[in-house]
Every structure is written in C-alpha cells, then in structure tokens.
Design an enzyme around this catalytic site. Structure first.
Site, mmCIF file in Angstrom:
data_model
loop_
_atom_site.group_PDB
_atom_site.id
_atom_site.type_symbol
_atom_site.label_atom_id
_atom_site.label_comp_id
_atom_site.label_asym_id
_atom_site.label_seq_id
_atom_site.Cartn_x
_atom_site.Cartn_y
_atom_site.Cartn_z
ATOM 1 N N ASP A 88 0.864 -1.196 0.000
ATOM 2 C CA ASP A 88 0.000 0.000 0.000
ATOM 3 C C ASP A 88 0.899 1.245 0.000
ATOM 4 O OD1 ASP A 88 -3.018 0.916 0.581
ATOM 5 O OD2 ASP A 88 -1.608 2.243 1.594
ATOM 6 N N GLU A 98 2.145 5.099 -0.182
ATOM 7 C CA GLU A 98 1.718 6.486 0.019
ATOM 8 C C GLU A 98 2.546 7.315 -0.951
ATOM 9 O OE1 GLU A 98 -0.948 7.094 1.778
ATOM 10 O OE2 GLU A 98 -0.953 5.021 2.478
ATOM 11 N N ASP A 100 -2.426 1.368 -6.762
ATOM 12 C CA ASP A 100 -1.044 1.241 -6.291
ATOM 13 C C ASP A 100 -0.090 0.864 -7.417
ATOM 14 O OD1 ASP A 100 -0.916 1.416 -3.130
ATOM 15 O OD2 ASP A 100 -2.848 0.588 -3.738
ATOM 16 N N HIS A 117 -4.193 5.772 6.170
ATOM 17 C CA HIS A 117 -3.286 6.487 5.246
ATOM 18 C C HIS A 117 -1.821 6.435 5.683
ATOM 19 C CE1 HIS A 117 -6.762 7.793 3.040
ATOM 20 N NE2 HIS A 117 -7.252 8.380 4.108
ATOM 21 N N ASP A 138 -2.070 0.722 6.732
ATOM 22 C CA ASP A 138 -3.035 0.316 5.694
ATOM 23 C C ASP A 138 -2.736 -1.112 5.239
ATOM 24 O OD1 ASP A 138 -4.375 2.728 5.732
ATOM 25 O OD2 ASP A 138 -3.566 3.484 3.839
HETATM 26 P P1 AMP Z 1 -4.259 5.682 0.649
HETATM 27 O O1 AMP Z 1 -3.667 4.339 0.356
HETATM 28 O O2 AMP Z 1 -5.730 5.732 0.662
HETATM 29 O O3 AMP Z 1 -3.659 6.173 1.918
HETATM 30 O O4 AMP Z 1 -3.811 6.651 -0.518
HETATM 31 C C1 AMP Z 1 -2.603 6.522 -1.203
HETATM 32 C C2 AMP Z 1 -2.194 7.867 -1.728
HETATM 33 O O5 AMP Z 1 -3.235 8.396 -2.542
HETATM 34 C C3 AMP Z 1 -1.925 8.942 -0.691
HETATM 35 O O6 AMP Z 1 -0.629 8.857 -0.168
HETATM 36 C C4 AMP Z 1 -2.106 10.187 -1.531
HETATM 37 O O7 AMP Z 1 -0.991 10.457 -2.321
HETATM 38 C C5 AMP Z 1 -3.244 9.809 -2.458
HETATM 39 N N1 AMP Z 1 -4.544 10.235 -1.909
HETATM 40 C C6 AMP Z 1 -5.368 9.555 -1.110
HETATM 41 N N2 AMP Z 1 -6.465 10.263 -0.811
HETATM 42 C C7 AMP Z 1 -6.328 11.444 -1.442
HETATM 43 C C8 AMP Z 1 -7.111 12.620 -1.528
HETATM 44 N N3 AMP Z 1 -8.286 12.732 -0.920
HETATM 45 N N4 AMP Z 1 -6.623 13.661 -2.239
HETATM 46 C C9 AMP Z 1 -5.428 13.576 -2.872
HETATM 47 N N5 AMP Z 1 -4.650 12.486 -2.847
HETATM 48 C C10 AMP Z 1 -5.086 11.426 -2.134
HETATM 49 MG MG MG Z 2 -2.528 3.910 2.144
#
Ligand code: AMP
Ligand code: MG
Length: 378
Positions: free
Chosen positions: A109, A111, A208, A265, A270
């Site tokens: 996952d 970031e 991803d 996040h 995650d």
């Molecule tokens: P996540 O695995 O949901 O934590 O998201 C992975 C990546 O997606 C994050 O590190 C951000 O770069 C991008 N991301 C997630 N949610 C948002 C959002 N609401 N707005 C912009 N980028 C996002």
């Molecule tokens: Mg994540």
C-alpha cells in the site's frame, strides 16, 4: 448435533449423511466442468438451506461450530457455507484442486506525494510498505517498510503530511525510489519470493500498481518489475466473494465486524489492515487469485507510455471458479473449486482467454485518482 433453534430447515441432514470414504480408493480429483460427485449436489442443497437462515440463526450455527460470528449477514452465510463445504469435502472421496495458488501474498500500500483537489498531479511514492502473508498458515509472517525521497517534488504539501502522517524530515532522510525498490527485491529474495516460493502482490484497488508504481518507474527511468504488472485487487475479490458492495479498507473491515488498527493512510498500517482482511477471506474459504493487470501502450511517434488496468483471468481458473453455486437454492452444482476472487462475466473470447486478457472489462471506468477516492467514499 443440535438443530437450528427456530425454523424447520433440515440442512443438518445433509451434513450427517456425507458419503463414506472407502479406504484404499484413490480420491477423485475434479477439474473444471467435471463435478458429478454427489457431494456437490449435497453442498448445493446445504447452500440453499444456509441462504434461508436469518442473521441470528447464522450466528447461532457459527457459534456452535466455534467460528467467528462477527460481520454482515452475507459474510456469515459465506463463512457457514465454507465450513460445511470443507467438512463434506473432507468426508467424501473428492479432492478439490481450487486453492490460492501462491505460498505468499505480498500486500503493498503505497503512500505518495499529493495536493488537495489536483487530479493531474504527478504522484511520487514516499512510503513503500510490504506485508507478507503466509497463505497456508494464514498469518502475517514479515513486514518491510521504508520511506522514499521524492525527487520531482521534494517538498511535501501540508495536505500530504496531514493525510499520511509522513513528515518532511522522514522523506529527506530516505533513499530515492530506485534504491528502496532494490531493497524490497533483496528482501523478497531473503524470504525466497520468486525463488523457491511463489507469491502474488495484493493491493486495495488498482491504483497502487497502475498509477503509483507505473508513474514512479517512468519517473525513475526503470522498467516496471514483472511482479508488479499483475495483482490481486482485494476490493474486487471481496465484493465478489461476500456478495456485497465495493468499499475501502474501513468499510471492508466494518462488514467483517472488525476495526481498523493504527492510522489510516499510513502505508504500513493500511497494508497490515488489508492483510487482516485477506487473512479473514482465506479463512472463510476465498481462493484469492490474480484478478487485475496493467496494460501499457507505447505511442510509436513519441514513445510516450499510457497505462490502463484490465481484468486478469488466471488460465486454469477462468471458467469454473464459482464454488458449488451458493445462489442456487437446492439446484445441482456442476462446478467447484473454491471461491475465486476474480471477475467471471460469462463467455470470454477464446483468443483473449488464451492471452489471459479480457479487453472489454476495464474496471470502474474511473481514470483519475481523486474521482476514484470520491467514488469509494460515496
Ligand atoms: P491511501 O492508500 O488511501 O492512503 O492513498 C494513497 C495515496 O493516494 C496517498 O498517499 C495520496 O498520495 C493519495 N490520496 C489519497 N487520498 C487522497 C485525496 N483525498 N486527495 C489527494 N490524494 C489522495
Ligand atoms: Mg494507504
């Protein structure tokens, strides 16, 4: 064995009357489309009976068998059906070949750098976590985590830091992507992955690999590693398996009666939570298998690459794969082999099937990440 408390269903009958195992007889091994053993008819009937139970009855049966009683009604049904399936298959002469065909699942996952409301933003990976799940043991056996220093946009936005909890200091001290990827691959080798052990990448959604990994490899001027070009999208597998709507990590956990552990996040948290969902699915009898892959098109004029993700059908599992039809109320089941996490949309063009690609099934149809996040939240 105690009967179901209220109601007049008789599915115990089917469990108790499993066919005798004749000692010394070779077990039949069933492949796609050859499911004529009576045990399959019986399982189909049991499934029909399980479908009639209400939530309280399901919980009471699960409790009786010492199984987890948490989760949505659909989850409980699946769990109970799987219990009967395993028990009956064990008692019968039948050996079913359907299985998650890997030693390990590598849950990833990422970031990435981001800005609020900026759909065309060039994301760079800033956290690379991998959580290794041993499929047979159904447990997390190892974790890898490193932060990554972004080169294109070295300064993190305050939105990114508050979303992910990743500070400027952490990425400043980190190695660039190419070096971290080399460490990940060395770590894979240490655990025998890609050597004597087989593994599949598992992620929450297609983004991803199809966005973060693809863009990052382009940015870093390297080829995407072969292992990252095809993966298990757990959201898709989850809703196919439990027969419920698609949602993010917290929704999937909630439907299983579980809670998110750690900080949402954070890549490693995650990934651990995604691994917890995968483990629950395995223990509920889901045969997690590759279901998505990246498709890269190169424009011959300027050599620019474009990527999209398409459904991946594993060759040996593309036709059967739907258990003994839990939706058929008492009808004879013709196929068994575990529940596969992939999509099975009926007839597949043979040539495409041979190539393992179904071009018509591009999922969700959402091309930008922000719309995807909004869609998942709605
Ligand atoms: P996540 O695995 O949901 O934590 O998201 C992975 C990546 O997606 C994050 O590190 C951000 O770069 C991008 N991301 C997630 N949610 C948002 C959002 N609401 N707005 C912009 N980028 C996002
Ligand atoms: Mg994540």
């Amino acid at each position: 064995m105690a009967a179901v408390e209220n109601g007049d269903n008789n599915f115990e009958l089917f469990v108790e009357k499993a066919p005798e195992t004749r000692s010394g007889t070779k077990p039949k091994v069933y492949k796609d489309g050859q499911y004529s053993d009576p045990v399959f008819k019986k399982l189909s009937k049991i499934n029909g009976e399980v479908n009639k139970l209400n939530k309280r009855e399901l919980q009471s049966k699960l409790k009786e068998f010492g199984l987890d009683t948490r989760g949505l009604k659909e989850v409980l049904k699946k769990r109970l059906k799987n219990f009967y399936k395993e028990r009956n298959i064990q008692k019968s002469r039948v050996r079913v070949t359907g299985k998650t065909g890997y030693d390990y699942l590598a849950v990833i996952d990422f970031e990435a750098t981001c800005e609020e409301n900026y759909p065309s933003y060039r994301h760079e990976i800033i956290e690379f976590p991998v959580v290794l799940v041993d499929v047979d043991k159904m447990e997390i056996v190892a974790k890898f985590q490193e932060y990554v220093r972004p080169l294109l946009n070295p300064k993190l936005s305050s939105f990114c830091t508050s979303l992910t909890g990743i500070t400027q200091e952490k990425v400043d001290q980190a190695d660039p992507f190419v070096d971290v990827l080399a460490k990940v691959e060395a770590w894979f080798s240490q655990h025998g992955l890609g050597l004597e052990k087989t593994f599949a990448v598992l992620t929450d959604g297609p983004w991803d690999m199809f966005r973060f990994m693809f863009y990052q490899c382009q940015e870093s001027h390297i080829e995407m590693p072969a292992w990252s070009k095809v993966w298990i999208n757990i959201r898709k597998a989850y809703c196919n398996f439990y027969n419920c709507g698609r949602g993010g990590i917290e929704i999937m956990l909630h439907n299983l009666g579980m809670k998110f552990e750690g900080s949402p996040h954070s890549g490693i948290d995650d990934a651990v939570n995604i691994a917890r969902i995968a483990i629950k699915m395995l223990s509920d009898g889901c045969c997690l298998s590759l279901n998505e892959q990246i498709q890269i098109k190169v424009d011959p004029r300027d050599s620019k690459c474009e990527a999209r993700y398409v459904v991946y059908h594993e060759p040996r599992k593309s036709r059967a794969a739907r258990d003994c039809d839990e939706n058929s109320e008492g009808e004879a089941a013709e196929e068994i082999g575990g529940d596969y996490g992939g999509d099975y949309s009926g007839e597949i063009n043979h040539e495409m099937e041979r190539l393992h690609i179904d071009m018509s099934e591009v999922d969700d149809g959402v091309d930008d990440l922000l719309s995807y996040y909004k869609l998942q939240k709605s």
